[in-house]
Design a protein around this motif. Structure first.
Motif: not given
Length: 258
Positions: A4-10, A27-31, A88-90, A230-237
């Protein structure tokens, strides 16, 4: 593969280890391609290798999040090397353990500068680009200590309460700009911070490992710690939801209710 995040930059501050690393890999696994900003160069290199192994582009930058010019350099590098800035993730954060009557001004300033000011500076640096493209996702990492105070952590709680309030206010400022702003409030995650707390709060004759196990069983209704993943999955949401903004969501196994 669902990406779902293909071609996006985080861009992820504090992304070298612990919760930040968990978010980076999710987020990398999500693209997404990833820029890791941290002070821990060896850990950055290791996490960067793991991101590359997922087939993503990755960039690293040594960043002191208390310095505005370093945040601006971070945004420039994301644009120059990865071609964008969508998320952006702070996540960079610090902790110290002191009762208020023994808390030095220096300790107060250090914790507030990294946790609260660092979040503000990261958001400020990203906003110009995100507003121009009329799209962006900002995810701040707060804490359940930003919802409920804990003894000997008043300064840490103050910094995380600040992140929660700042997140809600900024979300309202930029809601018409296509930018969402949300916060993750982790519970008990086995990072260097909780190793310190387990040592500080161990009972007489108790080892750090025993203290860690006891706190999981006594504080968390589910009886088990949360993980960086777990925090990664919340960030992906948060990264994939258009109409969720201004929220600070606990990921804590039922520890807190607000």
């Amino acid at each position: 593969m669902n990406e779902p995040l293909k071609r996006q930059v985080a861009v992820i501050t504090g992304g070298a280890r612990g919760i930040g690393r968990g978010i980076a890999l999710t987020l990398a696994k999500a693209g997404a391609d990833i820029l890791i900003a941290d002070l821990l160069e060896d850990a950055m290199r290791e996490t960067a290798q793991d991101v590359r192994a997922l087939g993503r582009r990755v960039s690293t930058l040594k960043v002191d999040v208390t310095k505005a010019e370093m945040h601006r350099a971070m945004v420039r590098q994301a644009l120059d090397q990865l071609g964008g800035l969508d998320i952006l993730v702070n996540c960079a954060g610090v902790i110290s353990i002191h009762p208020v009557d023994a808390l030095s001004e220096r300790d107060w300033d250090f914790v507030m500068d990294v946790n609260a000011k660092g979040t503000f500076l990261g958001c400020q640096a990203a906003l110009e680009h995100m507003k121009a493209q009329h799209k962006g996702r900002i995810i701040n990492v707060a804490s359940i200590a930003g919802k409920e105070g804990f003894p000997n952590l008043a300064h840490y709680s103050a910094s995380k309460f600040a992140v929660v309030g700042f997140t809600n206010a900024l979300a309202k400022e930029v809601a018409r700009d296509g930018i969402t702003v949300n916060a993750i409030c982790p519970g008990i995650v086995r990072t260097y911070m909780w190793d310190r707390l387990s040592d500080e709060w161990k009972a007489e004759g108790e080892s750090v490992e025993d203290s860690w196990a006891r706190h999981q069983l006594t504080l968390i209704p589910q009886g088990r710690a949360q993980t960086p993943e777990d925090m990664g999955r919340m960030a992906l949401f948060f990264a994939t939801m258009d109409n969720v903004t201004g929220q600070s969501v606990n990921v804590d196994g039922g520890f807190t209710f607000h």
